[in-house]
Design an enzyme around this catalytic site. Sequence first.
Site, PDB file in Angstrom:
ATOM      1  N   PRO A  52       0.820  -1.202   0.000  1.00 40.49           N
ATOM      2  CA  PRO A  52       0.000   0.000   0.000  1.00 40.49           C
ATOM      3  C   PRO A  52       0.853   1.251   0.000  1.00 40.49           C
ATOM      4  CG  PRO A  52      -0.434  -1.395   1.914  1.00 40.49           C
ATOM      5  CD  PRO A  52       0.853  -1.812   1.320  1.00 40.49           C
ATOM      6  N   GLU A  53       0.541   2.139  -0.918  1.00 40.22           N
ATOM      7  CA  GLU A  53       1.151   3.463  -0.943  1.00 40.22           C
ATOM      8  C   GLU A  53       0.069   4.452  -0.495  1.00 40.22           C
ATOM      9  OE1 GLU A  53       3.294   4.021  -4.663  1.00 40.22           O
ATOM     10  OE2 GLU A  53       3.395   1.865  -4.955  1.00 40.22           O
TER      11      GLU A  53
END
Length: 280
Positions: free
Chosen positions: A2-3
């Site tokens: 996840p960014e």
Amino acid sequence: MPELPEVESVRRCLEPRVRGALITEAQFLDPRSLPGDCPAKARAWVTGKTIEGLNRLGKYLVFHLAGGHYMVVHLRMTGRLYTMDTAESAGLVKLAAVFRLDNGTTLCFQDTRRFGTIYLGSDELFHSIGGLQRLGPDPTASDWDHRAWAAQLQKRRAPVKSLLLNQQLLAGLGNIYADESLFCAGIHPRRPGSSLTDADLRRLASCIRSILLDAIEHEGTTIRDFRNGYNQTGSFQGRLQVYRRTDQPCRHCGKPVEKLKLAGRSSHFCPACQKELPPW
DNA sequence: GAGAGCCTGGCG
DNA sequence: CGCCAGGCTCTC
């Protein structure tokens, strides 16, 4: 995994379902997700606390608990944080942590690769978590000072791709959105920060912002593991221009997308749209 | 800067 | 079987 857009998608799903709820029961099933704490102590600590709000700092999720306490979660590569009705949650397997709330919701933390972490504490947490204390500005914030950020980059000789991944300079980009932003701005990932012109950096700042905001609208990118706070996939994967498109035609000019290794990570780029030539 | 390490699982 | 993966930390 996840960014910024993925973490923000999780936050937006979870916030209305956890805000104001009391944690009635907690289980920490994997001690590795609790650096510095033991499961029994952590369980006693969170039980009975009310969740007052949920914020995001870079890729960190910050649960504000009553009494000036915090639970900070980092999903790293494969972490998932999602809610479900407690009635449906029986028999869940391979969870790293579970929280039952007094509003009938169960909050689940799942993490295949077990890099994800949960930190518990008060204000001192923000100093003791290395990655949190020196977090750069958030490019999706309306008051982001992109000119100050640009000036920082121009002082560095490292490849711009590495600088984009450095959370101390800018908080939230990871491998996907760094590659996508560089493609959007027409900048080769290996260009030194010091070679970038003011115009390059204005373009890059604008690309970073618009791509991240667009990705949030699409609830993030699911390559394999990412799920939002409802345990559902995102849809931005269909809009990727270069990430994981090695040897496929550039969507702009048709030349095959190439891949190179930088800072230990794959970098995907179009050799025609992102030139690496003198004068650099 | 680069490289290893932390882990597990999917893919060729 | 070896390689690869959306992150980050630590050592050379």
